[in-house]
Structures are given as C-alpha cells and as structure tokens.
Design a protein around this motif. Structure first.
Motif, mmCIF file in Angstrom:
data_model
loop_
_atom_site.group_PDB
_atom_site.id
_atom_site.type_symbol
_atom_site.label_atom_id
_atom_site.label_comp_id
_atom_site.label_asym_id
_atom_site.label_seq_id
_atom_site.Cartn_x
_atom_site.Cartn_y
_atom_site.Cartn_z
ATOM 1 N N LYS A 115 -1.436 3.253 -4.133
ATOM 2 C CA LYS A 115 -2.104 2.169 -3.441
ATOM 3 C C LYS A 115 -2.736 1.249 -4.465
ATOM 4 O O LYS A 115 -3.140 1.681 -5.546
ATOM 5 C CB LYS A 115 -3.147 2.660 -2.438
ATOM 6 N N MET A 116 -2.785 -0.012 -4.123
ATOM 7 C CA MET A 116 -3.419 -1.013 -4.957
ATOM 8 C C MET A 116 -4.407 -1.789 -4.105
ATOM 9 O O MET A 116 -4.090 -2.188 -2.983
ATOM 10 C CB MET A 116 -2.402 -1.969 -5.569
ATOM 11 N N GLY A 117 -5.578 -2.002 -4.643
ATOM 12 C CA GLY A 117 -6.592 -2.763 -3.951
ATOM 13 C C GLY A 117 -7.102 -3.899 -4.804
ATOM 14 O O GLY A 117 -6.995 -3.875 -6.033
ATOM 15 N N TRP A 118 -7.635 -4.890 -4.132
ATOM 16 C CA TRP A 118 -8.339 -5.977 -4.788
ATOM 17 C C TRP A 118 -9.774 -5.996 -4.284
ATOM 18 O O TRP A 118 -10.023 -5.906 -3.076
ATOM 19 C CB TRP A 118 -7.684 -7.325 -4.504
ATOM 20 N N ARG A 131 -19.853 -5.073 -5.525
ATOM 21 C CA ARG A 131 -18.414 -5.234 -5.508
ATOM 22 C C ARG A 131 -17.906 -4.977 -4.093
ATOM 23 O O ARG A 131 -18.211 -3.945 -3.496
ATOM 24 C CB ARG A 131 -17.768 -4.271 -6.502
ATOM 25 N N GLU A 132 -17.133 -5.909 -3.545
ATOM 26 C CA GLU A 132 -16.700 -5.801 -2.168
ATOM 27 C C GLU A 132 -15.181 -5.779 -2.042
ATOM 28 O O GLU A 132 -14.460 -6.392 -2.826
ATOM 29 C CB GLU A 132 -17.274 -6.937 -1.314
ATOM 30 N N PHE A 133 -14.723 -5.093 -1.014
ATOM 31 C CA PHE A 133 -13.304 -4.962 -0.734
ATOM 32 C C PHE A 133 -12.723 -6.283 -0.256
ATOM 33 O O PHE A 133 -13.326 -6.989 0.552
ATOM 34 C CB PHE A 133 -13.105 -3.885 0.331
ATOM 35 N N VAL A 134 -11.536 -6.600 -0.756
ATOM 36 C CA VAL A 134 -10.816 -7.796 -0.342
ATOM 37 C C VAL A 134 -9.552 -7.428 0.432
ATOM 38 O O VAL A 134 -9.358 -7.845 1.572
ATOM 39 C CB VAL A 134 -10.454 -8.679 -1.549
ATOM 40 N N ALA A 135 -8.684 -6.646 -0.196
ATOM 41 C CA ALA A 135 -7.405 -6.297 0.413
ATOM 42 C C ALA A 135 -6.827 -5.088 -0.284
ATOM 43 O O ALA A 135 -7.194 -4.768 -1.417
ATOM 44 C CB ALA A 135 -6.417 -7.470 0.336
ATOM 45 N N ALA A 136 -5.897 -4.413 0.383
ATOM 46 C CA ALA A 136 -5.209 -3.268 -0.208
ATOM 47 C C ALA A 136 -3.781 -3.218 0.298
ATOM 48 O O ALA A 136 -3.458 -3.774 1.362
ATOM 49 C CB ALA A 136 -5.932 -1.968 0.123
ATOM 50 N N ILE A 137 -2.932 -2.552 -0.455
ATOM 51 C CA ILE A 137 -1.538 -2.384 -0.069
ATOM 52 C C ILE A 137 -1.089 -0.968 -0.387
ATOM 53 O O ILE A 137 -1.420 -0.424 -1.443
ATOM 54 C CB ILE A 137 -0.638 -3.432 -0.766
ATOM 55 N N ARG A 138 -0.370 -0.370 0.546
ATOM 56 C CA ARG A 138 0.276 0.903 0.282
ATOM 57 C C ARG A 138 1.605 0.588 -0.381
ATOM 58 O O ARG A 138 2.471 -0.044 0.223
ATOM 59 C CB ARG A 138 0.472 1.702 1.571
ATOM 60 N N TRP A 139 1.752 1.024 -1.606
ATOM 61 C CA TRP A 139 2.855 0.560 -2.433
ATOM 62 C C TRP A 139 4.223 0.871 -1.842
ATOM 63 O O TRP A 139 5.111 0.023 -1.832
ATOM 64 C CB TRP A 139 2.735 1.153 -3.837
ATOM 65 N N THR A 176 -0.205 -3.571 4.521
ATOM 66 C CA THR A 176 -1.346 -4.283 3.960
ATOM 67 C C THR A 176 -2.578 -4.120 4.826
ATOM 68 O O THR A 176 -2.493 -3.937 6.045
ATOM 69 C CB THR A 176 -1.031 -5.774 3.786
ATOM 70 N N TYR A 177 -3.723 -4.237 4.181
ATOM 71 C CA TYR A 177 -5.007 -4.052 4.837
ATOM 72 C C TYR A 177 -5.973 -5.074 4.256
ATOM 73 O O TYR A 177 -5.976 -5.324 3.057
ATOM 74 C CB TYR A 177 -5.531 -2.631 4.603
ATOM 75 N N TYR A 178 -6.796 -5.651 5.118
ATOM 76 C CA TYR A 178 -7.682 -6.721 4.688
ATOM 77 C C TYR A 178 -9.094 -6.528 5.202
ATOM 78 O O TYR A 178 -9.298 -5.998 6.300
ATOM 79 C CB TYR A 178 -7.178 -8.072 5.204
ATOM 80 N N ALA A 179 -10.039 -6.972 4.400
ATOM 81 C CA ALA A 179 -11.380 -7.134 4.920
ATOM 82 C C ALA A 179 -11.339 -8.188 6.023
ATOM 83 O O ALA A 179 -10.577 -9.153 5.939
ATOM 84 C CB ALA A 179 -12.336 -7.563 3.813
ATOM 85 N N ASP A 180 -12.142 -7.992 7.058
ATOM 86 C CA ASP A 180 -12.099 -8.898 8.204
ATOM 87 C C ASP A 180 -12.275 -10.353 7.790
ATOM 88 O O ASP A 180 -11.614 -11.244 8.323
ATOM 89 C CB ASP A 180 -13.171 -8.513 9.219
ATOM 90 N N SER A 181 -13.148 -10.597 6.837
ATOM 91 C CA SER A 181 -13.423 -11.963 6.423
ATOM 92 C C SER A 181 -12.281 -12.597 5.643
ATOM 93 O O SER A 181 -12.267 -13.812 5.461
ATOM 94 C CB SER A 181 -14.702 -12.004 5.588
ATOM 95 N N MET A 182 -11.336 -11.798 5.190
ATOM 96 C CA MET A 182 -10.222 -12.295 4.391
ATOM 97 C C MET A 182 -8.955 -12.551 5.207
ATOM 98 O O MET A 182 -8.033 -13.197 4.709
ATOM 99 C CB MET A 182 -9.886 -11.308 3.274
ATOM 100 N N LYS A 183 -8.904 -12.044 6.410
ATOM 101 C CA LYS A 183 -7.710 -12.185 7.231
ATOM 102 C C LYS A 183 -7.399 -13.657 7.465
ATOM 103 O O LYS A 183 -8.260 -14.438 7.831
ATOM 104 C CB LYS A 183 -7.887 -11.469 8.569
ATOM 105 N N ILE A 209 -2.012 -10.049 0.234
ATOM 106 C CA ILE A 209 -1.682 -9.114 -0.830
ATOM 107 C C ILE A 209 -0.209 -8.748 -0.733
ATOM 108 O O ILE A 209 0.352 -8.619 0.358
ATOM 109 C CB ILE A 209 -2.578 -7.860 -0.760
ATOM 110 N N SER A 210 0.418 -8.587 -1.888
ATOM 111 C CA SER A 210 1.824 -8.217 -1.930
ATOM 112 C C SER A 210 2.113 -7.495 -3.239
ATOM 113 O O SER A 210 1.250 -7.412 -4.113
ATOM 114 C CB SER A 210 2.723 -9.449 -1.782
ATOM 115 N N ARG A 211 3.328 -6.974 -3.361
ATOM 116 C CA ARG A 211 3.710 -6.339 -4.616
ATOM 117 C C ARG A 211 5.202 -6.511 -4.857
ATOM 118 O O ARG A 211 5.990 -6.694 -3.920
ATOM 119 C CB ARG A 211 3.307 -4.864 -4.662
ATOM 120 N N ASP A 212 5.589 -6.450 -6.114
ATOM 121 C CA ASP A 212 6.978 -6.479 -6.529
ATOM 122 C C ASP A 212 7.202 -5.220 -7.339
ATOM 123 O O ASP A 212 6.816 -5.139 -8.504
ATOM 124 C CB ASP A 212 7.274 -7.730 -7.352
ATOM 125 N N ASP A 213 7.806 -4.233 -6.711
ATOM 126 C CA ASP A 213 7.961 -2.933 -7.353
ATOM 127 C C ASP A 213 8.808 -3.021 -8.618
ATOM 128 O O ASP A 213 8.520 -2.354 -9.611
ATOM 129 C CB ASP A 213 8.574 -1.935 -6.374
#
Length: 122
Positions: free
Chosen positions: A30-33, A42-50, A55-62, A67-71
């Motif tokens: 998993k990767m988070g920002w 320090r506050e959560f912004v977003a996360a991704i299950r690789w 993807t998962y987001y803090a409510d205020s960020m939706k 968030i994305s990834r390039d494996d």
C-alpha cells in the motif's frame, strides 16, 4: 532497504494543479500520501492498494485529489486540483508491505520519503 523519494512540489497559484510523484523501490503493498502544514499534525490525504489499484481518500480530498500508480515504473502519483492556500504543506509519500485494511494513520506505514513542498499562493 526501502527507498522512497517524492518530487513535483512547487509554488502554484490558487486554482492550479500539480502532480506529485513517489519513486518506491519496494514495500508497495500500500502507498499513502500525507501532508503536514507548519504547526499542524501530519494528516492523511489518500492511499492506494497497489495490487488492485483500489483508492481511498480523506473526505476533504474527494473530487480534488487523485492517487494512482504505475507498477511497471515503480511509481506512485498524487494529482492535486483546484489548489487553495490551505493546501500548502509538505507532502509525504509512505508505503508498507502489509495490507491490514488500515491506511489513514501515520502508524499504518513503515516507510516514509523526505517530503516535497507544495505552496499555494492566493
């Protein structure tokens, strides 16, 4: 050895957009920002299950951040849109080799980058 390196932070005017990158050598289950403004926690912004790309987001960020990834490139990304001065912070990339279903807390991640500064002017 796990190495993370964020890049892409810069000065941007309110309403602008940025793409932040995170080069992650391993432990990408998993990767988070997260972000941390001066004098703030320090506050959560977003996360991704690789593996799945879920993807998962803090409510205020939706609707504003993505968030994305390039494996193939071992790269994670955070796209920031409609930036406002209150988004000014150091943005951190974090990873963990475990998937526990937890991703919103700093304690959910074992590895952290050095951060990249995002400054939004009004």
């Amino acid at each position: 050895q796990v190495q993370l390196e964020e890049s892409g932070g810069r000065l941007v005017q309110a309403g602008g957009a940025l793409t932040l990158s995170c080069a992650a050598s391993s432990a990408r289950t998993k990767m988070g920002w997260f972000r941390q403004a001066p004098g703030k926690e320090r506050e959560f912004v977003a996360a991704i299950r690789w593996s799945s790309g879920s993807t998962y987001y803090a409510d205020s960020m939706k609707g504003r951040f993505a968030i994305s990834r390039d494996d193939a490139k071992n790269m994670g990304y955070l796209q920031l849109y409609s930036l406002q001065p209150e988004d000014t912070a150091v943005y951190y990339c974090a990873t963990d080799r475990r998937w526990t279903g937890l991703y919103r807390y700093t304690s959910d991640y074992a590895y952290w980058g050095q951060g990249t500064q995002v400054t939004v002017s009004s």
